[in-house]
Design an enzyme around this catalytic site. Sequence first.
Site, short mmCIF file in Angstrom:
data_model
loop_
_atom_site.label_atom_id
_atom_site.label_comp_id
_atom_site.label_asym_id
_atom_site.label_seq_id
_atom_site.Cartn_x
_atom_site.Cartn_y
_atom_site.Cartn_z
CE1 TYR A 168 41.33 30.49 116.65
CE2 TYR A 168 40.16 32.82 115.60
CZ TYR A 168 40.83 31.33 115.20
OH TYR A 168 40.83 31.09 113.86
CG ASP A 210 36.74 25.69 122.05
OD1 ASP A 210 36.96 26.69 120.82
OD2 ASP A 210 37.10 25.15 122.07
CE LYS A 213 44.13 24.71 119.24
NZ LYS A 213 45.41 24.81 118.85
#
Length: 427
Positions: A143, A238, A266
């Site tokens: 994702y 990613d 994050k």
Amino acid sequence: MFKNSKKLFSRAQKYLVGGVNSPVRAFKSVGGNPIFIHKGKGAYLWDVDGNKYADFVGSWGPLILGHNHPSILLKIRQQAVLGSSYGAPTELEIEMAKLVSEAIPSIEKVRFVSSGTEAAMSAIRLARGATKRDKIIKFSGCYHGHSDGLLVKAGSGATTLGVPDSSGIPKAYSAQTIVLPYNDSSAAIRCFKKMGEEIAAIIVEPIAANMGVILPQKGFLETLRHVTQQWGALLIFDEVITGFRVSYGGAQKLLGIKPDLTCLGKIIGGGLPVGAFGGKKEIMEHLSPLGPVYQAGTLSGNPLAMAAGIETLKQLKKLNPYSELEKRCKKFIQSWISAAQINQIGSLFTLFFSEQPVTDYSSALKANTKLYAQFFHKLLEQGIYFPPSQFEAAFISCAHEESLLEKISYKILNTLRSLNPRTEVLE
Ligand code: KE4
């Protein structure tokens, strides 16, 4: 036990779609109503009914130092009195960019944005602009946020073009995305042989964490690095989850593979909204205002978020907690190994209710999600907050002391035993 959360959830559903601002928070895959949080401190959360939980979600990854870290709070406070946003450059952005580039040398230049989605979406546009090619490759189960071109699932055959994985996405968008099985090196080689000259980039989670944690098999990332170089495509890591999570230099340092572009998020926001993408200077300089690839953001490099991110990275650089976190996490999970498939690296792990090893999306999907849902709620009743989905990573933080982990590990083992009497105890 959850009276006030229930009340708030029904009020929330009046104004917020599904009562939440991000779908996984709605507990759809584990059933029941979400708990509403009042506060967090260290390894703990308290809900609006006063229930205390040991938190293993950590806001989905940002809080490697634990909730409400005093020095991060102080830096946010000090910046807040100077203002929250200017829409103009600040010295904080230079300091943050320097910290990121020194930690991850493949990032020679960086652009800050406000989410991981923005980072991945922008990195893909940059890769297309820099290579003048349209197609991208992603891997099933990975994702990269919810931008249109990345909400795509595999088409009928392995190397056929993708189809939308959400309504509202034009087929034309998905047709530019090829979806391959994670850990399948030969599928990647076959795909490049078939359409290598059309491929702008591969985007991959170097350690997958969005189908639960799945580790890259030996040679997989090396193959992606080699085949992209061979065909003039870019390799995008990613690292929104793994960046500053599995080592101070991310998965690329831990695994020794250098991508062309990296996405971050994050942890670099220390709990405030920050994403970033960066890489080789000659690629990044295709980006506006220097080059023709447009990208922008009102709150990009926001001073409050930069202040929180800078302090977070400074703390991690000083503490270098990674080997200690790995040791604690390995000890934490060791007694459950007989009861479930556990994939773990550093301070992230997933406990799969599966009889067989979980090495890709199709094996992850074989996990018993009903049993996971029962497990989740039994833990919640014991004051242990695990991810409300079998297909999410669980995290420990620097605030999860060994004594706490030992106590919780025992509770988890007993819970597993109650669900799966066959669980032998590995003393
Ligand atoms: P955000 O747009 O949610 O900041 O980041 C998107 C993203 C990009 N790349 C990776 C590897 C990610 O894991 C994410 C977001 N992660 C999910 C949890 N696995 C966020 C939680 C949520 O969607 O509420």
